[in-house]
Write a protein that holds these residues in place. Sequence first.
Motif, PDB file in Angstrom:
ATOM      1  N   ARG A 435     -27.534  -2.663 -32.982  1.00  0.00           N
ATOM      2  CA  ARG A 435     -27.904  -1.733 -34.032  1.00  0.00           C
ATOM      3  C   ARG A 435     -27.867  -0.326 -33.469  1.00  0.00           C
ATOM      4  NH1 ARG A 435     -30.359  -6.252 -35.260  1.00  0.00           N
ATOM      5  NH2 ARG A 435     -30.131  -6.982 -37.415  1.00  0.00           N
ATOM      6  N   LEU A 436     -27.418   0.585 -34.263  1.00  0.00           N
ATOM      7  CA  LEU A 436     -27.378   1.985 -33.844  1.00  0.00           C
ATOM      8  C   LEU A 436     -27.475   2.855 -35.086  1.00  0.00           C
ATOM      9  CD1 LEU A 436     -24.211   2.935 -34.568  1.00  0.00           C
ATOM     10  CD2 LEU A 436     -23.761   1.573 -32.544  1.00  0.00           C
ATOM     11  N   THR A 437     -27.859   4.093 -34.881  1.00  0.00           N
ATOM     12  CA  THR A 437     -27.997   5.008 -36.008  1.00  0.00           C
ATOM     13  C   THR A 437     -27.096   6.209 -35.797  1.00  0.00           C
ATOM     14  OG1 THR A 437     -30.265   4.290 -36.263  1.00  0.00           O
ATOM     15  CG2 THR A 437     -29.643   6.321 -37.388  1.00  0.00           C
ATOM     16  N   LEU A 438     -26.200   6.418 -36.750  1.00  0.00           N
ATOM     17  CA  LEU A 438     -25.277   7.554 -36.660  1.00  0.00           C
ATOM     18  C   LEU A 438     -25.967   8.827 -37.130  1.00  0.00           C
ATOM     19  CD1 LEU A 438     -22.165   5.791 -38.191  1.00  0.00           C
ATOM     20  CD2 LEU A 438     -22.442   6.470 -35.808  1.00  0.00           C
ATOM     21  N   ALA A 439     -25.547   9.936 -36.571  1.00  0.00           N
ATOM     22  CA  ALA A 439     -26.090  11.233 -36.992  1.00  0.00           C
ATOM     23  C   ALA A 439     -25.618  11.550 -38.410  1.00  0.00           C
ATOM     24  CB  ALA A 439     -25.623  12.314 -36.017  1.00  0.00           C
ATOM     25  N   THR A 443     -19.410   9.090 -40.374  1.00  0.00           N
ATOM     26  CA  THR A 443     -19.048   7.844 -41.061  1.00  0.00           C
ATOM     27  C   THR A 443     -18.083   7.043 -40.206  1.00  0.00           C
ATOM     28  OG1 THR A 443     -19.088   9.111 -43.111  1.00  0.00           O
ATOM     29  CG2 THR A 443     -18.197   6.899 -43.252  1.00  0.00           C
ATOM     30  N   ILE A 444     -18.356   5.775 -40.070  1.00  0.00           N
ATOM     31  CA  ILE A 444     -17.452   4.908 -39.304  1.00  0.00           C
ATOM     32  C   ILE A 444     -16.188   4.648 -40.109  1.00  0.00           C
ATOM     33  CG2 ILE A 444     -17.136   2.538 -38.481  1.00  0.00           C
ATOM     34  CD1 ILE A 444     -19.817   2.559 -37.321  1.00  0.00           C
ATOM     35  N   ALA A 445     -15.027   4.869 -39.473  1.00  0.00           N
ATOM     36  CA  ALA A 445     -13.747   4.609 -40.141  1.00  0.00           C
ATOM     37  C   ALA A 445     -13.215   3.235 -39.773  1.00  0.00           C
ATOM     38  CB  ALA A 445     -12.721   5.668 -39.751  1.00  0.00           C
ATOM     39  N   ASN A 446     -13.561   2.745 -38.598  1.00  0.00           N
ATOM     40  CA  ASN A 446     -12.957   1.502 -38.139  1.00  0.00           C
ATOM     41  C   ASN A 446     -13.751   0.962 -36.945  1.00  0.00           C
ATOM     42  OD1 ASN A 446     -11.018  -0.375 -36.921  1.00  0.00           O
ATOM     43  ND2 ASN A 446      -9.603   0.521 -38.376  1.00  0.00           N
ATOM     44  N   THR A 453     -21.799  -3.821 -40.325  1.00  0.00           N
ATOM     45  CA  THR A 453     -22.487  -3.784 -41.609  1.00  0.00           C
ATOM     46  C   THR A 453     -22.921  -2.341 -41.785  1.00  0.00           C
ATOM     47  OG1 THR A 453     -23.384  -5.908 -40.973  1.00  0.00           O
ATOM     48  CG2 THR A 453     -24.283  -4.916 -42.954  1.00  0.00           C
ATOM     49  N   GLY A 454     -22.404  -1.678 -42.807  1.00  0.00           N
ATOM     50  CA  GLY A 454     -22.719  -0.274 -43.022  1.00  0.00           C
ATOM     51  C   GLY A 454     -21.769   0.615 -42.248  1.00  0.00           C
ATOM     52  N   THR A 455     -21.597   1.836 -42.753  1.00  0.00           N
ATOM     53  CA  THR A 455     -20.696   2.778 -42.075  1.00  0.00           C
ATOM     54  C   THR A 455     -21.365   4.115 -41.777  1.00  0.00           C
ATOM     55  OG1 THR A 455     -19.854   3.482 -44.240  1.00  0.00           O
ATOM     56  CG2 THR A 455     -18.569   1.808 -43.079  1.00  0.00           C
ATOM     57  N   SER A 456     -22.590   4.311 -42.245  1.00  0.00           N
ATOM     58  CA  SER A 456     -23.283   5.555 -41.919  1.00  0.00           C
ATOM     59  C   SER A 456     -24.775   5.259 -41.788  1.00  0.00           C
ATOM     60  CB  SER A 456     -23.041   6.614 -43.005  1.00  0.00           C
ATOM     61  OG  SER A 456     -23.518   6.135 -44.237  1.00  0.00           O
ATOM     62  N   GLY A 457     -25.485   6.206 -41.179  1.00  0.00           N
ATOM     63  CA  GLY A 457     -26.914   5.987 -40.964  1.00  0.00           C
ATOM     64  C   GLY A 457     -27.132   4.790 -40.046  1.00  0.00           C
ATOM     65  N   VAL A 459     -26.567   1.327 -38.731  1.00  0.00           N
ATOM     66  CA  VAL A 459     -25.396   0.453 -38.790  1.00  0.00           C
ATOM     67  C   VAL A 459     -25.619  -0.737 -37.860  1.00  0.00           C
ATOM     68  CG1 VAL A 459     -22.946   0.329 -38.124  1.00  0.00           C
ATOM     69  CG2 VAL A 459     -23.806   2.333 -39.347  1.00  0.00           C
ATOM     70  N   GLY A 460     -25.197  -1.901 -38.254  1.00  0.00           N
ATOM     71  CA  GLY A 460     -25.229  -3.072 -37.374  1.00  0.00           C
ATOM     72  C   GLY A 460     -23.808  -3.485 -37.022  1.00  0.00           C
ATOM     73  N   VAL A 461     -23.590  -3.893 -35.805  1.00  0.00           N
ATOM     74  CA  VAL A 461     -22.278  -4.438 -35.406  1.00  0.00           C
ATOM     75  C   VAL A 461     -22.536  -5.767 -34.709  1.00  0.00           C
ATOM     76  CG1 VAL A 461     -20.161  -4.114 -34.077  1.00  0.00           C
ATOM     77  CG2 VAL A 461     -21.308  -2.132 -35.100  1.00  0.00           C
ATOM     78  N   ARG A 462     -22.006  -6.829 -35.298  1.00  0.00           N
ATOM     79  CA  ARG A 462     -22.154  -8.123 -34.632  1.00  0.00           C
ATOM     80  C   ARG A 462     -20.826  -8.517 -33.999  1.00  0.00           C
ATOM     81  NH1 ARG A 462     -19.897 -12.016 -38.131  1.00  0.00           N
ATOM     82  NH2 ARG A 462     -19.869 -11.305 -40.280  1.00  0.00           N
ATOM     83  N   ASN A 463     -20.897  -9.514 -33.138  1.00  0.00           N
ATOM     84  CA  ASN A 463     -19.702  -9.942 -32.417  1.00  0.00           C
ATOM     85  C   ASN A 463     -18.600 -10.398 -33.369  1.00  0.00           C
ATOM     86  OD1 ASN A 463     -21.880 -12.289 -32.424  1.00  0.00           O
ATOM     87  ND2 ASN A 463     -19.863 -13.248 -32.602  1.00  0.00           N
ATOM     88  N   ALA A 464     -17.365 -10.235 -32.930  1.00  0.00           N
ATOM     89  CA  ALA A 464     -16.230 -10.843 -33.631  1.00  0.00           C
ATOM     90  C   ALA A 464     -16.224 -12.338 -33.291  1.00  0.00           C
ATOM     91  CB  ALA A 464     -14.935 -10.184 -33.179  1.00  0.00           C
TER      92      ALA A 464
END
Length: 498
Positions: A435-439, A443-446, A453-457, A459-464
């Motif tokens: 989990r991380l929080t973007l400034a 916005t995440i493009a890719n 999950t989510g592209t701003s604020g 955001v969660g990234v789980r494993n592929a």
Amino acid sequence: MNDVPAQPKRRTRGAARLLLGGACALAITVSSMALATFARADLSGPPGATLKAAAERSGRYFGAAMGADRLNDSGFLTIANREFDMMTAVNEMKPDATEPNRGQFDFRAGDAIYNWATQRGMRFRGHTLAWHAQQPRFWGSLSGSALRTAMIEHINGVMAHYKGKFAYWDVVNEAFAENGSRRSSNLQSTGNDWIEVAFRTAHAADPSVKLCYNDYNIENWTYAKTQGVYNMIRDFKSRGVPVDCVGLQTHFTGGSSLPGNFQQTLSSFAALGVDVALTEADVTNASTSQYQGLTQACMNVPRCVGITTWGIRDSDSWRGSENPLLFDRNSNPKAAYTAVLNALNAASTTVPGTPTAPPTTAPPTTAPPTTAPPTTAPPTTAPPTTAPPTTPPSTGQPGACTATYRMVNSWGGGFQGEVTVANNGSTTLSGWTVRLTLAGGQTIANVWNGINTGTSGAVGVRNAEYNGSLGANTSTTFGFLVNGSSSAAPGGLSCTSP
Ligand code: XIL
């Protein structure tokens, strides 16, 4: 009903085969070392006036395919040298050309193309090692394990000659049928694992070159064949079969035109952790809108590393009567050329890992800070009250894994980040979520090598699917691209498992 008609009819193999004549030479050493230009991305620089200059702004290449017969064609060579920075041989590195008789390799025609291109700073895509077409005659009398062995020997023989010299190799070409199952061929009859054997053999023969699967009619995301190839690549990545890239041939005919979901196809493949490339582009009557669209789709996907057109002028094309290329028969650029050039120059993403151009503005050592330095900026929120360690951020095990961020690259409108996920414990983890929080404004493009999950604020990234299992004391990384005016590092990094 299938809305993607079959591939344009191929010319007979006899017509285009090189007649080298006489006994086949054994390996002739490639005389020149690659003087390849490696693109440095610089989206803030001036627009490129040639295809290669425009592509290199974003760390990409613009390639062409040429036959050995073009080495005496000054009109072709002038444009090739001016506009392109990646070259592919049309027929000269196919199995029938490189090993006409068992164990007798002939690299003369391929080397001539390779030498011409690399002496001019171009990089090279090898095409192709294992294919149902343009096979050596002797493969026709083999089957089963004997044919499998011949394929392995062929890959080893050809790759040994070009070891360390190519950027990409098309290891396997066109192995799928339109319905998404494997195409029936003599190679397929040697066993369903023939493709992964080809990739494993290729990786052992030259670990430095990127190994690609290449096919046509895989541009439409909802098409069965696209899904068939996608599932194979996903399976390969999950099992560690060494595949690095997927080539989409991008032959657009009157019926199978640019699909609206082409970018989704590219980004879906890229999310599996492979490069993608448009490897044989040609479009009936050089439709400006289709050329613009296919270029823009590639520019929007960070791991779309480049575009190759199958020839340069309409007179070079295997589909010559359809005038499908960017230059006419008099070597003049067509309207589609301008559309492609503009789309290349408008790229907003760079290829991950591409070195950035040295700054042309004041270097950081002399530039005064434009924002208040951190020591003088008082915290605007009270940190101690907002971060009590009493509630774990998720149901997973905090502390089982750690997440560490680094910025790989930044530019005016965004940045590329990478997070290393490490298992410092003594047992294998079966999955992870960072989990991380973007400034604000970012916005995440890719995301690659992870699923977000989510592209701003927050955001969660789980494993592929293929990198969730993390052994004790091992780590993996995922990458992401962010658009936004600031490249402030994400805050609140945490990792949980599973
Ligand atoms: C074509 C060549 O352009 C022709 O000269 C030859 O007769 C047949 O092959 N997909 C591929 C390419 O992967 O190798 C094909 O090239 C075009 C379709």
